[in-house]
Design an enzyme around this catalytic site. Structure first.
Site, PDB file in Angstrom:
ATOM      1  N   LYS A  22       0.839  -1.218   0.000  1.00 56.04           N
ATOM      2  CA  LYS A  22       0.000   0.000   0.000  1.00 56.04           C
ATOM      3  C   LYS A  22       0.868   1.261   0.000  1.00 56.04           C
ATOM      4  CE  LYS A  22      -1.655   1.644   4.064  1.00 56.04           C
ATOM      5  NZ  LYS A  22      -1.407   3.060   4.361  1.00 56.04           N
ATOM      6  N   ASN A  23       1.868   1.287   0.878  1.00 56.26           N
ATOM      7  CA  ASN A  23       2.623   2.528   1.032  1.00 56.26           C
ATOM      8  C   ASN A  23       3.616   2.763  -0.096  1.00 56.26           C
ATOM      9  OD1 ASN A  23       1.122   3.058   3.257  1.00 56.26           O
ATOM     10  ND2 ASN A  23       2.692   2.471   4.748  1.00 56.26           N
ATOM     11  N   CYS A 115      -4.641  12.696  12.525  1.00 58.44           N
ATOM     12  CA  CYS A 115      -5.424  11.475  12.539  1.00 58.44           C
ATOM     13  C   CYS A 115      -5.212  10.800  13.874  1.00 58.44           C
ATOM     14  CB  CYS A 115      -5.110  10.573  11.354  1.00 58.44           C
ATOM     15  SG  CYS A 115      -3.520   9.804  11.480  1.00 58.44           S
ATOM     16  N   ARG A 120       0.485  14.490  12.700  1.00 64.10           N
ATOM     17  CA  ARG A 120       0.891  14.310  11.309  1.00 64.10           C
ATOM     18  C   ARG A 120       1.054  15.622  10.514  1.00 64.10           C
ATOM     19  NH1 ARG A 120      -1.271   8.827   9.046  1.00 64.10           N
ATOM     20  NH2 ARG A 120       0.794   8.918   8.113  1.00 64.10           N
ATOM     21  N   PRO A 121       2.037  16.429  10.944  1.00 64.50           N
ATOM     22  CA  PRO A 121       2.296  17.690  10.238  1.00 64.50           C
ATOM     23  C   PRO A 121       2.918  17.469   8.856  1.00 64.50           C
ATOM     24  CG  PRO A 121       3.988  17.282  11.888  1.00 64.50           C
ATOM     25  CD  PRO A 121       2.979  16.169  12.029  1.00 64.50           C
ATOM     26  N   ASP A 306       4.515   0.505  11.874  1.00 68.18           N
ATOM     27  CA  ASP A 306       3.320  -0.139  11.309  1.00 68.18           C
ATOM     28  C   ASP A 306       3.174  -1.601  11.748  1.00 68.18           C
ATOM     29  OD1 ASP A 306       2.747   2.224  10.069  1.00 68.18           O
ATOM     30  OD2 ASP A 306       3.463   1.624   8.087  1.00 68.18           O
ATOM     31  N   ARG A 398      -8.625  -0.541   4.126  1.00 69.96           N
ATOM     32  CA  ARG A 398      -7.756   0.492   3.556  1.00 69.96           C
ATOM     33  C   ARG A 398      -6.394  -0.093   3.214  1.00 69.96           C
ATOM     34  NH1 ARG A 398      -6.327   4.385   7.514  1.00 69.96           N
ATOM     35  NH2 ARG A 398      -4.805   4.685   5.878  1.00 69.96           N
TER      36      ARG A 398
HETATM   37  N1  EPU Z   1       6.710  14.484  10.460  1.00 68.70           N
HETATM   38  C1  EPU Z   1       6.940  15.808  10.744  1.00 68.70           C
HETATM   39  N2  EPU Z   1       6.794  16.703   9.725  1.00 68.70           N
HETATM   40  C2  EPU Z   1       6.459  16.332   8.458  1.00 68.70           C
HETATM   41  C3  EPU Z   1       6.218  14.967   8.190  1.00 68.70           C
HETATM   42  C4  EPU Z   1       6.361  14.053   9.218  1.00 68.70           C
HETATM   43  O1  EPU Z   1       7.244  16.177  11.864  1.00 68.70           O
HETATM   44  O2  EPU Z   1       6.371  17.201   7.586  1.00 68.70           O
HETATM   45  C5  EPU Z   1       6.841  13.492  11.535  1.00 68.70           C
HETATM   46  C6  EPU Z   1       5.555  12.706  11.798  1.00 68.70           C
HETATM   47  O3  EPU Z   1       4.700  13.429  12.665  1.00 68.70           O
HETATM   48  C7  EPU Z   1       6.065  11.436  12.395  1.00 68.70           C
HETATM   49  C8  EPU Z   1       7.367  11.210  11.629  1.00 68.70           C
HETATM   50  O4  EPU Z   1       7.739  12.493  11.114  1.00 68.70           O
HETATM   51  O5  EPU Z   1       6.381  11.652  13.753  1.00 68.70           O
HETATM   52  C9  EPU Z   1       7.294  10.205  10.521  1.00 68.70           C
HETATM   53  O6  EPU Z   1       6.219  10.477   9.657  1.00 68.70           O
HETATM   54  P1  EPU Z   1       6.294  10.196   8.102  1.00 68.70           P
HETATM   55  O7  EPU Z   1       6.211  11.498   7.383  1.00 68.70           O
HETATM   56  O8  EPU Z   1       7.464   9.331   7.800  1.00 68.70           O
HETATM   57  O9  EPU Z   1       4.930   9.402   7.879  1.00 68.70           O
HETATM   58  P2  EPU Z   1       4.103   9.433   6.534  1.00 68.70           P
HETATM   59  O10 EPU Z   1       5.034   9.523   5.400  1.00 68.70           O
HETATM   60  O11 EPU Z   1       3.008  10.421   6.629  1.00 68.70           O
HETATM   61  C10 EPU Z   1       4.134   6.866   6.021  1.00 68.70           C
HETATM   62  C11 EPU Z   1       3.129   5.761   5.936  1.00 68.70           C
HETATM   63  C12 EPU Z   1       2.639   5.392   7.335  1.00 68.70           C
HETATM   64  C13 EPU Z   1       3.845   4.992   8.174  1.00 68.70           C
HETATM   65  C14 EPU Z   1       4.869   6.122   8.201  1.00 68.70           C
HETATM   66  C15 EPU Z   1       6.146   5.785   8.954  1.00 68.70           C
HETATM   67  C16 EPU Z   1       2.074   6.104   3.781  1.00 68.70           C
HETATM   68  C17 EPU Z   1       0.855   6.396   3.015  1.00 68.70           C
HETATM   69  N3  EPU Z   1       2.001   6.166   5.102  1.00 68.70           N
HETATM   70  O12 EPU Z   1       3.448   7.983   6.574  1.00 68.70           O
HETATM   71  O13 EPU Z   1       1.774   4.267   7.161  1.00 68.70           O
HETATM   72  O14 EPU Z   1       3.445   4.696   9.492  1.00 68.70           O
HETATM   73  O15 EPU Z   1       5.241   6.470   6.842  1.00 68.70           O
HETATM   74  O16 EPU Z   1       6.736   4.667   8.416  1.00 68.70           O
HETATM   75  O17 EPU Z   1       3.095   5.772   3.209  1.00 68.70           O
HETATM   76  C18 EPU Z   1       0.091   2.753   7.756  1.00 68.70           C
HETATM   77  O18 EPU Z   1       0.336   2.162   6.691  1.00 68.70           O
HETATM   78  O19 EPU Z   1      -0.653   2.278   8.647  1.00 68.70           O
HETATM   79  C19 EPU Z   1       0.706   4.068   7.982  1.00 68.70           C
HETATM   80  C20 EPU Z   1       0.272   4.927   8.912  1.00 68.70           C
END
Ligand code: EPU
Length: 419
Positions: A22-23, A115, A120-121, A306, A398
């Site tokens: 998915k990711n 969420c 999730r900034p 995850d 999802r």
């Molecule tokens: N963060 C910031 N600023 C940003 C972006 C992220 O501070 O601009 C912080 C987040 O708050 C968090 C950390 O950085 O503390 C990591 O977040 P990341 O951005 O890596 O998460 P994401 O890219 O939004 C993806 C996956 C998630 C998975 C995370 C971490 C997708 C669609 N989602 O999210 O998947 O947990 O990476 O590996 O790729 C799931 O599949 O259940 C899921 C939540």
């Protein structure tokens, strides 16, 4: 809203084939916006998030054709405004920002909300795009981005919790069509980022170093159509491995990428789960009495956030005390109170959960709060005495392709109940 009715106690036995990740597929779908030519993506999991991303691309003007676990997307003429309500609903859709900006030099995408697993900034996504020369403002709930010219730059994408997966994807996708060279430091190293880079390179991009903390993108003038097969879902594979151990069964997990799963396999072995690797197949069964293990979630190649909830379900069954520390998301313990309904003894202390395992679980109605929490409840339900009803399983749909059918194929007594 569907629920899953599980009658616990049946050990899982047999073979299960892992679906596409998915990711990985969500940013790859977004990347098709970078070219007017058709792209074909294979090993696409049949998930509601994928369907939803397809609707977002369609709303932007792309033509999306679905085949058997395949998609052909042609983004010939697109507009740069993501439908507010569509984009807002799915956090992963933020990764349309980079490609829209690169292709059209302007984009309006609704602010993704927080969420249940944390705030999730997107500050790091925006910081990276700004470093490439993008002007960002906010209006009526939208992020408004414009960049008459994208110019390669050196930038640092590390944040409070380490690198960002979708932030790295967004900046990479903007940088592929920028003038000059972009160097992303503290880039996310997840296999999903590598898969995206491989797809972009197949489209004519020049990306080196994906999978390491330093990614170098040399901008090109245009990208062309490409075909790509998505990597297998390492989180789905880990979920089935944990379910096999939890139910004291023996499962052959086919079509996985064990090389993407080192941290999980290592912890399972430490917990006395026997794992045999045979190419892309894994055979999983208990290797004796389960042993408690301490876990801290970390960016790749560390233990994935995850898989934290599923591992907690296994530790709840394991005699002794284990400490599970969540370092990526600040409130990803929503499953704790629901596991407690089944009889698990878990206390939260700051970012850690202290699991006093070994008490037999007994079935109860529980509520799924997010995707991986739902998977943990299913695993716990498979081992509990009596019936467990997991409600709100749209979260599971999802991210897990046909999870109930796959589990039934392994002998689980599980059925979908429409309410
Ligand atoms: N963060 C910031 N600023 C940003 C972006 C992220 O501070 O601009 C912080 C987040 O708050 C968090 C950390 O950085 O503390 C990591 O977040 P990341 O951005 O890596 O998460 P994401 O890219 O939004 C993806 C996956 C998630 C998975 C995370 C971490 C997708 C669609 N989602 O999210 O998947 O947990 O990476 O590996 O790729 C799931 O599949 O259940 C899921 C939540």
């Amino acid at each position: 809203m569907d629920s899953l009715l599980i009658k616990g106690g049946a050990p899982l036995h047999g073979e299960v084939t892992i679906s596409g990740a998915k990711n990985a597929v969500l940013p790859i779908m977004a990347a098709t916006l970078l070219t007017p030519e058709a792209c074909t993506i294979r090993r696409v999991p049949n998930l509601s998030d994928v369907k939803f991303m397809g609707e977002i691309l369609t709303s932007l003007g792309a033509e999306v054709k679905c085949g058997e676990n395949a998609l052909t997307i042609r983004a010939e003429k697109i507009r740069g405004v993501g439908d507010y309500d569509l984009v807002r609903k799915m956090r992963g859709s933020i990764c349309i920002l980079g490609p829209l900006l690169a292709r059209l030099r302007k984009a309006r995408v609704s602010m993704p909300g927080g969420c249940v697993i944390g705030s999730r900034p997107i500050d790091l996504h925006l910081k990276g795009l700004q470093a490439l020369g993008t002007k960002i403002s906010f209006a009526n709930g939208y992020v408004v981005a414009s960049a008459p010219k994208l110019i390669g730059a050196d930038l640092f994408l590390g944040g409070r919790a380490g690198p960002t997966v979708l932030g790295t994807a967004n900046v990479m996708m903007a940088a592929v069509l920028a003038d000059g060279v972009t160097i992303i430091e503290s880039a996310a190293c997840e296999p999903e980022v590598v898969d995206l880079a491989n797809f972009l390179n197949a489209m004519g991009a020049k990306i080196a170093g994906a999978g390491s903390p330093t990614v170098t993108v040399t901008g090109v003038k245009a990208l062309h159509g490409a075909e790509h097969e998505v990597i297998p879902d390492r989180i789905e594979a880990a979920t089935f491995a944990i379910a096999a151990a939890a139910t004291d069964g023996e499962v052959n997990i086919l079509g996985a990428r064990p090389d993407h799963m080192h941290a999980v396999l290592d912890k399972l072995r430490e917990a006395r789960v026997r794992i045999e690797r045979n190419g892309p197949a894994l055979t999983v069964r208990r290797g004796g009495r389960l042993k408690p293990v301490d876990i801290t979630t970390l960016p790749y190649a560390g233990f994935p956030t995850d898989v934290q909830a599923q591992m907690m379900a296994l530790m709840a069954l394991t005699p002794g005390i284990s400490i599970i520390t969540e370092r990526i998301f600040e409130s990803r313990f929503m499953h704790v109170s629901e596991l407690a309904r089944l009889g698990a003894d878990i206390a939260i202390e700051g970012p850690s959960a202290i699991v006093k395992g070994g008490k037999p679980l007994s079935g109860a109605p529980v509520m799924a709060s997010d995707l991986r929490a739902s998977a943990a409840l299913v695993i716990a339900g498979l081992t509990a005495r009596g019936a467990t009803m997991v409600k709100r399983i749209y979260h599971l749909d999802r991210g897990y392709e046909n999870i109930d059918a796959k589990l039934r194929g392994l002998g689980a007594r599980i059925e979908r109940v429409e309410e």
